[in-house]
Design a protein around this motif. Structure first.
Motif, PDB file in Angstrom:
ATOM      1  N   UNK A   7       0.796  -1.230   0.000  1.00  0.00           N
ATOM      2  CA  UNK A   7       0.000   0.000   0.000  1.00  0.00           C
ATOM      3  C   UNK A   7       0.830   1.283   0.000  1.00  0.00           C
ATOM      4  N   UNK A   8       2.138   1.166  -0.121  1.00  0.00           N
ATOM      5  CA  UNK A   8       3.019   2.332  -0.081  1.00  0.00           C
ATOM      6  C   UNK A   8       3.835   2.382   1.194  1.00  0.00           C
ATOM      7  N   UNK A   9       3.445   1.600   2.187  1.00  0.00           N
ATOM      8  CA  UNK A   9       4.143   1.535   3.464  1.00  0.00           C
ATOM      9  C   UNK A   9       4.297   0.087   3.940  1.00  0.00           C
ATOM     10  N   UNK A  10       3.200  -0.660   3.878  1.00  0.00           N
ATOM     11  CA  UNK A  10       3.157  -2.021   4.403  1.00  0.00           C
ATOM     12  C   UNK A  10       2.963  -3.030   3.281  1.00  0.00           C
ATOM     13  N   UNK A  11       3.687  -4.158   3.365  1.00  0.00           N
ATOM     14  CA  UNK A  11       3.471  -5.270   2.469  1.00  0.00           C
ATOM     15  C   UNK A  11       2.768  -6.357   3.276  1.00  0.00           C
ATOM     16  N   UNK A  12       1.784  -7.013   2.667  1.00  0.00           N
ATOM     17  CA  UNK A  12       1.031  -8.080   3.328  1.00  0.00           C
ATOM     18  C   UNK A  12       0.898  -9.264   2.382  1.00  0.00           C
ATOM     19  N   UNK A  13       0.827 -10.463   2.959  1.00  0.00           N
ATOM     20  CA  UNK A  13       0.693 -11.681   2.155  1.00  0.00           C
ATOM     21  C   UNK A  13      -0.132 -12.709   2.903  1.00  0.00           C
ATOM     22  N   UNK A  40      19.583  -1.666  -5.645  1.00  0.00           N
ATOM     23  CA  UNK A  40      19.887  -0.437  -4.919  1.00  0.00           C
ATOM     24  C   UNK A  40      20.903  -0.644  -3.799  1.00  0.00           C
ATOM     25  N   UNK A  41      21.204  -1.913  -3.494  1.00  0.00           N
ATOM     26  CA  UNK A  41      22.119  -2.284  -2.406  1.00  0.00           C
ATOM     27  C   UNK A  41      21.591  -1.866  -1.037  1.00  0.00           C
ATOM     28  N   UNK A  42      20.292  -1.568  -0.949  1.00  0.00           N
ATOM     29  CA  UNK A  42      19.649  -1.223   0.322  1.00  0.00           C
ATOM     30  C   UNK A  42      18.865  -2.414   0.847  1.00  0.00           C
ATOM     31  N   UNK A  43      18.512  -2.395   2.126  1.00  0.00           N
ATOM     32  CA  UNK A  43      17.611  -3.427   2.664  1.00  0.00           C
ATOM     33  C   UNK A  43      16.290  -3.407   1.897  1.00  0.00           C
ATOM     34  N   UNK A  44      15.617  -4.551   1.864  1.00  0.00           N
ATOM     35  CA  UNK A  44      14.368  -4.639   1.112  1.00  0.00           C
ATOM     36  C   UNK A  44      13.434  -5.668   1.720  1.00  0.00           C
ATOM     37  N   UNK A  45      12.152  -5.434   1.499  1.00  0.00           N
ATOM     38  CA  UNK A  45      11.122  -6.424   1.783  1.00  0.00           C
ATOM     39  C   UNK A  45      10.760  -7.057   0.446  1.00  0.00           C
ATOM     40  N   UNK A  82      12.297   0.856   0.256  1.00  0.00           N
ATOM     41  CA  UNK A  82      12.078   2.098   0.983  1.00  0.00           C
ATOM     42  C   UNK A  82      11.949   3.313   0.083  1.00  0.00           C
ATOM     43  N   UNK A  83      12.389   3.175  -1.164  1.00  0.00           N
ATOM     44  CA  UNK A  83      12.292   4.268  -2.127  1.00  0.00           C
ATOM     45  C   UNK A  83      11.656   3.853  -3.437  1.00  0.00           C
ATOM     46  N   UNK A  84      11.883   2.623  -3.819  1.00  0.00           N
ATOM     47  CA  UNK A  84      11.447   2.159  -5.132  1.00  0.00           C
ATOM     48  C   UNK A  84      10.765   0.800  -5.002  1.00  0.00           C
ATOM     49  N   UNK A  85       9.628   0.661  -5.673  1.00  0.00           N
ATOM     50  CA  UNK A  85       8.908  -0.603  -5.726  1.00  0.00           C
ATOM     51  C   UNK A  85       9.118  -1.196  -7.108  1.00  0.00           C
ATOM     52  N   UNK A  86       9.655  -2.418  -7.149  1.00  0.00           N
ATOM     53  CA  UNK A  86       9.877  -3.075  -8.439  1.00  0.00           C
ATOM     54  C   UNK A  86       9.275  -4.465  -8.436  1.00  0.00           C
ATOM     55  N   UNK A  87       9.033  -4.956  -9.646  1.00  0.00           N
ATOM     56  CA  UNK A  87       8.608  -6.337  -9.846  1.00  0.00           C
ATOM     57  C   UNK A  87       9.624  -7.011 -10.742  1.00  0.00           C
ATOM     58  N   UNK A  88       9.946  -8.248 -10.397  1.00  0.00           N
ATOM     59  CA  UNK A  88      10.805  -9.085 -11.227  1.00  0.00           C
ATOM     60  C   UNK A  88      10.225 -10.490 -11.210  1.00  0.00           C
ATOM     61  N   UNK A  89      10.593 -11.265 -12.211  1.00  0.00           N
ATOM     62  CA  UNK A  89      10.132 -12.645 -12.269  1.00  0.00           C
ATOM     63  C   UNK A  89      11.155 -13.486 -13.015  1.00  0.00           C
ATOM     64  N   UNK A  90      10.939 -14.790 -12.975  1.00  0.00           N
ATOM     65  CA  UNK A  90      11.827 -15.675 -13.725  1.00  0.00           C
ATOM     66  C   UNK A  90      11.713 -15.418 -15.219  1.00  0.00           C
ATOM     67  N   UNK A  96      11.047  -3.882 -13.147  1.00  0.00           N
ATOM     68  CA  UNK A  96      10.082  -2.905 -13.627  1.00  0.00           C
ATOM     69  C   UNK A  96       9.579  -2.109 -12.432  1.00  0.00           C
ATOM     70  N   UNK A  97       9.696  -0.786 -12.483  1.00  0.00           N
ATOM     71  CA  UNK A  97       9.214   0.073 -11.397  1.00  0.00           C
ATOM     72  C   UNK A  97       7.716   0.273 -11.511  1.00  0.00           C
ATOM     73  N   UNK A  98       7.036   0.279 -10.335  1.00  0.00           N
ATOM     74  CA  UNK A  98       5.593   0.454 -10.283  1.00  0.00           C
ATOM     75  C   UNK A  98       5.243   1.361  -9.119  1.00  0.00           C
ATOM     76  N   UNK A  99       4.180   2.123  -9.254  1.00  0.00           N
ATOM     77  CA  UNK A  99       3.719   2.947  -8.127  1.00  0.00           C
ATOM     78  C   UNK A  99       2.866   2.116  -7.171  1.00  0.00           C
ATOM     79  N   UNK A 100       2.827   2.536  -5.933  1.00  0.00           N
ATOM     80  CA  UNK A 100       1.914   1.919  -4.963  1.00  0.00           C
ATOM     81  C   UNK A 100       0.563   2.604  -5.099  1.00  0.00           C
ATOM     82  N   UNK A 101      -0.520   1.933  -4.814  1.00  0.00           N
ATOM     83  CA  UNK A 101      -0.576   0.551  -4.344  1.00  0.00           C
ATOM     84  C   UNK A 101      -0.363  -0.428  -5.500  1.00  0.00           C
ATOM     85  N   UNK A 102       0.128  -1.635  -5.135  1.00  0.00           N
ATOM     86  CA  UNK A 102       0.370  -2.673  -6.126  1.00  0.00           C
ATOM     87  C   UNK A 102       0.137  -4.024  -5.468  1.00  0.00           C
ATOM     88  N   UNK A 103      -0.245  -5.000  -6.264  1.00  0.00           N
ATOM     89  CA  UNK A 103      -0.460  -6.354  -5.771  1.00  0.00           C
ATOM     90  C   UNK A 103      -0.003  -7.354  -6.829  1.00  0.00           C
TER      91      UNK A 103
END
Length: 144
Positions: A7-13, A40-45, A82-90, A96-103
């Protein structure tokens, strides 16, 4: 089947794992926290959907410990640093960068609709779970 919402702050599954029409588990860990990521070499969820057997190889690749995810690895991942939301797959290793909210996952449409209507990520997963027997179980959340 899976529902992962951000949602831009929290990820849920959700926590359900199925094989055809059999529930294998309701407490599967689909959210992962990494100390670094290859872009980005930063921590990530990381919210991970796909074959359970592929998770460790996909996470090693996302973290930058391997050059390729490995043969036969099947995954779809939502990565928040923390700054960028991306999606990747096999099938698409280029982020690919995407704006929140995303699912992502089989419950992405009801989850995304719920968030666009004002729900947070946790509630969005609850909505998706209410609409399909292949999603369910324990809902986990993570904040970076």
């Amino acid at each position: 089947m899976t529902t992962i919402a951000f949602d831009g702050k929290t990820m849920a599954a959700d926590g359900r794992a199925t094989a055809e029409d059999v529930i294998l588990a309701d407490d599967l860990q689909k959210l992962h926290q990494l100390d670094t990521n290859r872009w980005s070499l930063r921590p990530a969820i990381i919210g991970m959907s796909g074959a359970t057997r592929s998770v460790s190889d996909a996470l090693a690749w996302i973290e930058g410990r391997t050059e390729v995810p490995g043969e036969g690895v099947e995954f779809f991942a939502l990565v928040w640093d923390g700054e960028r939301l991306i999606m990747v797959s096999d099938e698409c290793l280029t982020p690919e960068s995407w704006p929140a909210p995303m699912a992502i996952g089989s419950g992405k449409l009801p989850a995304l609709a719920a968030m666009r209507a004002g729900a947070d990520a946790r509630r969005a997963v609850e909505v998706a779970i209410s609409m399909d027997v292949f999603r369910g179980g324990h809902i986990r959340t993570a904040v970076l």
